[in-house]
Design a protein around this motif. Structure first.
Motif, PDB file in Angstrom:
ATOM      1  N   ASN A 120     -95.864  51.007  -3.835  1.00 45.02           N
ATOM      2  CA  ASN A 120     -95.134  51.650  -2.741  1.00 45.02           C
ATOM      3  C   ASN A 120     -95.776  52.984  -2.354  1.00 45.02           C
ATOM      4  OD1 ASN A 120     -92.626  53.715  -2.060  1.00 45.02           O
ATOM      5  ND2 ASN A 120     -92.373  51.710  -1.129  1.00 45.02           N
ATOM      6  N   LYS A 121     -96.802  52.896  -1.479  1.00 49.14           N
ATOM      7  CA  LYS A 121     -97.558  54.093  -1.086  1.00 49.14           C
ATOM      8  C   LYS A 121     -96.682  55.098  -0.358  1.00 49.14           C
ATOM      9  CE  LYS A 121     -99.916  51.023   1.167  1.00 49.14           C
ATOM     10  NZ  LYS A 121    -101.130  50.382   1.627  1.00 49.14           N
ATOM     11  N   GLU A 122     -95.604  54.589   0.310  1.00 43.58           N
ATOM     12  CA  GLU A 122     -94.725  55.492   1.064  1.00 43.58           C
ATOM     13  C   GLU A 122     -94.084  56.537   0.152  1.00 43.58           C
ATOM     14  OE1 GLU A 122     -94.700  52.142   1.177  1.00 43.58           O
ATOM     15  OE2 GLU A 122     -94.721  51.434   3.257  1.00 43.58           O
ATOM     16  N   VAL A 145    -101.670  50.594  -7.602  1.00 42.14           N
ATOM     17  CA  VAL A 145    -101.789  49.149  -7.414  1.00 42.14           C
ATOM     18  C   VAL A 145    -102.461  48.847  -6.070  1.00 42.14           C
ATOM     19  CG1 VAL A 145    -100.402  47.078  -6.949  1.00 42.14           C
ATOM     20  CG2 VAL A 145     -99.865  48.513  -8.914  1.00 42.14           C
ATOM     21  N   ASP A 146    -102.268  49.715  -5.098  1.00 40.88           N
ATOM     22  CA  ASP A 146    -102.906  49.550  -3.792  1.00 40.88           C
ATOM     23  C   ASP A 146    -104.394  49.281  -4.061  1.00 40.88           C
ATOM     24  OD1 ASP A 146    -103.054  49.536  -1.070  1.00 40.88           O
ATOM     25  OD2 ASP A 146    -102.277  51.569  -0.785  1.00 40.88           O
ATOM     26  N   SER A 147    -104.970  48.257  -3.416  1.00 44.10           N
ATOM     27  CA  SER A 147    -106.295  47.781  -3.852  1.00 44.10           C
ATOM     28  C   SER A 147    -107.363  48.867  -3.777  1.00 44.10           C
ATOM     29  CB  SER A 147    -106.713  46.558  -3.039  1.00 44.10           C
ATOM     30  OG  SER A 147    -106.717  46.869  -1.674  1.00 44.10           O
ATOM     31  N   GLU A 148    -107.315  49.696  -2.726  1.00 43.64           N
ATOM     32  CA  GLU A 148    -108.331  50.749  -2.570  1.00 43.64           C
ATOM     33  C   GLU A 148    -108.187  51.789  -3.682  1.00 43.64           C
ATOM     34  OE1 GLU A 148    -106.158  49.734  -0.417  1.00 43.64           O
ATOM     35  OE2 GLU A 148    -107.304  48.786   1.187  1.00 43.64           O
ATOM     36  N   HIS A 149    -106.943  52.155  -3.967  1.00 43.94           N
ATOM     37  CA  HIS A 149    -106.700  53.212  -4.956  1.00 43.94           C
ATOM     38  C   HIS A 149    -106.938  52.702  -6.362  1.00 43.94           C
ATOM     39  CE1 HIS A 149    -104.920  54.059  -1.170  1.00 43.94           C
ATOM     40  NE2 HIS A 149    -105.042  55.346  -1.451  1.00 43.94           N
ATOM     41  N   LEU A 217    -102.049  56.219   5.808  1.00 45.63           N
ATOM     42  CA  LEU A 217    -101.169  56.431   4.653  1.00 45.63           C
ATOM     43  C   LEU A 217    -102.004  56.430   3.369  1.00 45.63           C
ATOM     44  CD1 LEU A 217     -98.192  54.048   5.630  1.00 45.63           C
ATOM     45  CD2 LEU A 217     -98.271  56.529   5.894  1.00 45.63           C
ATOM     46  N   GLU A 218    -103.011  55.561   3.326  1.00 42.33           N
ATOM     47  CA  GLU A 218    -103.851  55.464   2.123  1.00 42.33           C
ATOM     48  C   GLU A 218    -104.731  56.695   1.923  1.00 42.33           C
ATOM     49  OE1 GLU A 218    -103.989  50.621   1.767  1.00 42.33           O
ATOM     50  OE2 GLU A 218    -105.846  51.661   2.217  1.00 42.33           O
ATOM     51  N   LEU A 219    -105.146  57.293   3.020  1.00 42.96           N
ATOM     52  CA  LEU A 219    -105.914  58.541   2.932  1.00 42.96           C
ATOM     53  C   LEU A 219    -105.063  59.623   2.254  1.00 42.96           C
ATOM     54  CD1 LEU A 219    -108.399  60.227   3.969  1.00 42.96           C
ATOM     55  CD2 LEU A 219    -107.196  60.466   6.112  1.00 42.96           C
TER      56      LEU A 219
HETATM   57 MG    MG Z   1    -104.458  48.998   0.538  1.00 46.85          MG
END
Ligand code: MG
Ligand code: NDP
Length: 379
Positions: A120-122, A145-149, A217-219
């Motif tokens: 949950n990146k939010e 868990v976000d794939s990039e992070h 959001l990922e940035l």
């Molecule tokens: Mg992602």
């Protein structure tokens, strides 16, 4: 056996997580799950994994549903969810509810010092100024868990600290509209926006991928999670979604993490916590692929500039940026505004506010509320 709470069990990340657990049954016990209203899927999960507790958020559910006689304890009061998350027997909490609704439970997990796997990146975008210092205080381990992070997390393994990082490159698939100009975007439909070329995900993040707000959001998420200034974070389009992100160090080495696009890979990595869990995966066929990179499509600079401003000033700006986007996406999903209007709603709402300091988690809920009211006016 490690006890797990899976928040958002009936969603896309929830389902990928269950696939990983299925392949590693001897290592984990699913102690509790949380969902909003999808009782049929929840019942299947209960029959297979037998969790002790099941939290259901929606207050309008059918109380005759067989889930109520399934043997798991059904909870509907938010305070009970807190008790379940903060249960001393629970080691790992997976935060995979969609949107700002996931913040409260991420907060409870970190407050109790749990190993917190963040999809949950939010939560991080809205409340990074509260959650990151709180984790340091409670010794909660936040694992992305976000794939990039998760890719960056893997590229950092074995490094002493982040001071030797020269730059990070976050990759973006570019979504379904990567070849379209802003003018072309005026004609796209909801169905077009819901067709992601490489990832199968919930509706909200699929729209975020189409607007590229997901990458914004990922940035911000990367800035908080890795304690880096935005000037060290680059974003590029990588349509094949094979390289999930990379880190370049001051000695000139670049380390990347690659896999076919499946969320089971970062989830397995996060759950493994240093051990490599065995899962079924499709082997990369390097002889049959070409890996390409392009700049972010033209015309989307304004949202990235806002995201970079959030990274520079932090405080309340993340909550405002996130809330403006959530309201705009919901209005688009409800056919109230067109795709291109999402950008305008975010920009006009964001520009209405200045940055304030966050002191408590209640401040975050307050700025989220104010931004939603403003976004509603713009809509
Ligand atoms: Mg992602
Ligand atoms: P989905 O829409 O597929 O699933 C959302 C889950 O959250 C469902 O289980 C839903 O329950 C539950 N939920 C929604 N509101 C509440 C609530 N108030 N209380 C309890 N549970 C609730 O979303 P995704 O799985 O795609 O995304 C989840 C999160 O992971 C998002 O923050 C997203 O940005 C992030 N993420 C997702 C990726 C992906 O590949 N899907 C990749 C990277 C990050 P119900 O089914 O009953 O509605």
């Amino acid at each position: 056996m490690k006890n797990i709470v899976l928040l958002g069990a009936t969603g896309s990340i929830g389902s990928s997580t269950l696939n990983v657990l299925r392949q590693n049954k001897e290592a984990f016990t699913l102690n509790a799950i949380a969902l909003n209203q999808n009782l049929d899927v929840a019942l299947e999960i209960i029959q297979e994994f037998n969790p002790e507790h099941v939290f259901i958020s929606d207050k309008n559910i059918n109380t005759e549903h067989p889930i109520f006689s399934s043997g798991s304890k059904i909870l509907t009061c938010l305070e009970d969810l807190k008790v379940v998350i903060q249960n001393p027997a629970v080691e790992i909490v997976i935060s995979a509810i969609s949107g700002f609704a996931g913040l409260q439970s991420s907060y409870w997990a970190i407050e109790a010092g749990k190993i917190t796997l963040i999809a949950n990146k939010e939560s991080i975008v809205s409340a990074g100024d509260i959650l990151i210092p709180l984790a340091a205080q409670t010794k909660a381990k936040i694992i992305p868990v976000d794939s990039e992070h998760n890719a960056i997390y893997q590229c950092l393994l074995g490094e002493k600290d982040t001071s030797a990082i020269s730059t990070i490159l976050i990759t973006a698939s570019g979504g379904p509209f990567r070849k379209l100009s802003m003018r072309d975007l005026e004609a796209v439909s909801l169905q077009d926006a819901l067709q992601h070329p490489t990832w199968q995900m919930g509706a909200k993040i699929t729209i975020d991928s189409a607007t590229l707000m997901n990458k914004c959001l990922e940035l911000i998420e990367a800035c908080y999670l890795f304690n880096l200034p935005e000037s060290k974070i680059e974003v590029a389009t990588h349509p094949q979604s094979i390289i999930h992100s990379m880190v370049t160090y001051q000695d000139g080495s670049t380390i990347a993490q690659l896999s076919n696009p499946s969320m089971e890979v970062p989830i397995a990595n996060a759950l493994g916590m240093g051990d490599r869990l065995p899962i079924k995966f499709t082997v990369l066929d390097f002889s049959a692929m070409s890996l390409t990179f392009e700049p972010i499509p033209a015309g989307r600079e304004a949202i990235f500039e806002m995201a970079r401003e959030v990274c520079r000033q932090k405080g309340s700006l993340g909550a405002i940026f996130n809330a403006a986007n959530e309201k705009a996406v919901q209005a688009f999903l409800d056919n109230e505004i067109s795709f291109i209007n999402i950008y305008e709603v975010v920009e006009r709402t964001f520009n209405h506010f200045s940055c304030s300091k966050l002191t408590t988690i209640e401040d975050v809920f307050d700025y989220d509320r104010q931004a939603r009211i403003q976004a509603e006016k713009v809509i």
